[in-house]
Design an enzyme around this catalytic site. Structure first.
Site, PDB file in Angstrom:
ATOM      1  N   LYS A  54       0.843  -1.200   0.000  1.00 30.34           N
ATOM      2  CA  LYS A  54       0.000   0.000   0.000  1.00 30.34           C
ATOM      3  C   LYS A  54       0.877   1.248   0.000  1.00 30.34           C
ATOM      4  CE  LYS A  54      -3.728  -2.413   2.385  1.00 30.34           C
ATOM      5  NZ  LYS A  54      -4.439  -2.690   3.642  1.00 30.34           N
ATOM      6  N   GLN A  98      -4.386  -1.730   9.944  1.00 32.39           N
ATOM      7  CA  GLN A  98      -4.294  -3.028   9.269  1.00 32.39           C
ATOM      8  C   GLN A  98      -4.853  -4.141  10.162  1.00 32.39           C
ATOM      9  OE1 GLN A  98      -3.185  -3.536   6.002  1.00 32.39           O
ATOM     10  NE2 GLN A  98      -3.928  -5.603   6.328  1.00 32.39           N
ATOM     11  N   ASP A 121     -10.745   2.752   4.513  1.00 33.71           N
ATOM     12  CA  ASP A 121     -11.158   1.358   4.355  1.00 33.71           C
ATOM     13  C   ASP A 121     -12.689   1.238   4.344  1.00 33.71           C
ATOM     14  OD1 ASP A 121      -8.935  -0.252   3.986  1.00 33.71           O
ATOM     15  OD2 ASP A 121      -8.527  -0.480   6.134  1.00 33.71           O
TER      16      ASP A 121
END
Ligand code: NDP
Length: 286
Positions: A54, A98, A121
């Site tokens: 990412k 994460q 997200d």
């Protein structure tokens, strides 16, 4: 018949180019560089790879990236404190924590602490609710990647019977919600399947678009696919033969009309859509 291969990797490269251009326009006009902050707790090898990928994608797109690491043993309060600091930092536009998190930390406590306006997200309940109501702020990255793939490959979604196998909060459920919305990229008739679904093969065989998000190597066999159907394989399974999807790809090639490979299908699109959300969080796309 041999299915058309839906090249997610190539499409992701195109989308990333588009985003890079938009980033450079945004920086020129506003004098601000979009910035994504990633929070990584512990040493999980797969998570480290995901976060590194990412960050690399951000750099290539001209987006600044920060990595905040906490020890595997860190407490919930310490993580919540970091999230609060990133929420308050005006230089940070997008933030992701994460997953998975260590057992001592309740993921739902952390995800709800992220400022919904920075929640790239799209896991915050406010963003999930907005998605369900058809007025999303951010679309979750993997489902958005799947939708983009279908739209840009001119696979007809409107009126199609879409069968999704897997009802997770990060893939199956939001994707079902997106594809059933009114308007472009939606208007599908969606069936959402899971481990308690009866006669699963009968259901999958009725799909014009079959989407597998299960996490079981080669679970979808050729006899579960309607001839000519589009098959989207979200699964990523590590096996002795390397990475494989949830679909028996070789066998499915002979039945499906179009199919995504693993790797090189949905995976690369997920990161491209994360970049899209970061740019949107910085104010460029909203
Ligand atoms: P989860 O483990 O959270 O969910 C799996 C789903 O599959 C559940 O709904 C489960 O049903 C269902 N399922 C399991 N076994 C069966 C069965 N025998 N029959 C029918 N349904 C079944 O997985 P995720 O959604 O997080 O991930 C799914 C896959 O996608 C994984 O391989 C993951 O690595 C991959 N993935 C890929 C991404 C990408 O970027 N390409 C991003 C995210 C995930 P139930 O709810 O009843 O238990």
């Amino acid at each position: 018949m041999t299915a058309r291969i839906l090249d997610g990797k190539a499409l992701a490269a195109t989308i990333r180019e588009e985003i890079r251009d938009e980033v450079s326009r945004f920086v020129e006009q506003r004098g601000v560089q979009p910035c994504l902050a990633a929070v990584l707790v512990g040493e999980d090898p797969a998570s480290q790879v995901y976060v590194r990928n990412k960050q690399r994608a951000c750099e290539r797109a001209g987006i600044a990236s920060q990595l905040h690491r906490l020890a595997e043993t860190c407490g919930e309060d310490e993580l919540l404190q970091l999230v609060a600091e990133l929420n308050a930092d005006p230089a940070v536009h997008g933030m992701l924590v994460q997953l998975p998190l260590p057992a001592q930390i309740r993921a739902e406590k952390v995800l709800v602490a992220v400022d919904p306006a920075k929640d790239v997200d799209a896991f915050h309940p406010e963003n999930v609710g907005r998605l369900v109501q058809g007025r999303p702020r951010f679309l979750p990255c993997t489902p958005h990647g799947v939708q983009q793939l279908l739209v840009r490959e001119s696979i007809e979604i409107a009126g199609a019977h879409v069968v999704i196998v897997g009802r997770s909060d990060i893939v199956g459920k939001p994707l079902a919600n997106m594809l059933v919305q009114r308007g472009a990229g939606g208007d599908a008739t969606v069936t959402l399947c899971h481990s308690r679904t009866r006669e699963l093969a009968d259901v999958t065989r009725s799909a014009d678009i079959l989407i597998a998000a299960i996490g079981r190597a080669r679970f979808i066999t050729a006899d579960m696919i309607k001839p000519g159907a589009t098959v989207i394989d979200v699964g990523i399974n590590r096996t002795d033969d390397g990475l494989v999807g949830d679909v028996d790809f070789e066998a499915a090639l002979a039945v499906a009309g179009a199919i995504t490979p693993v790797p090189g299908g949905v995976g690369p699109l997920t990161i491209a859509m994360l970049l899209h959300n970061t740019l949107a969080a910085a104010g460029a796309l909203i």
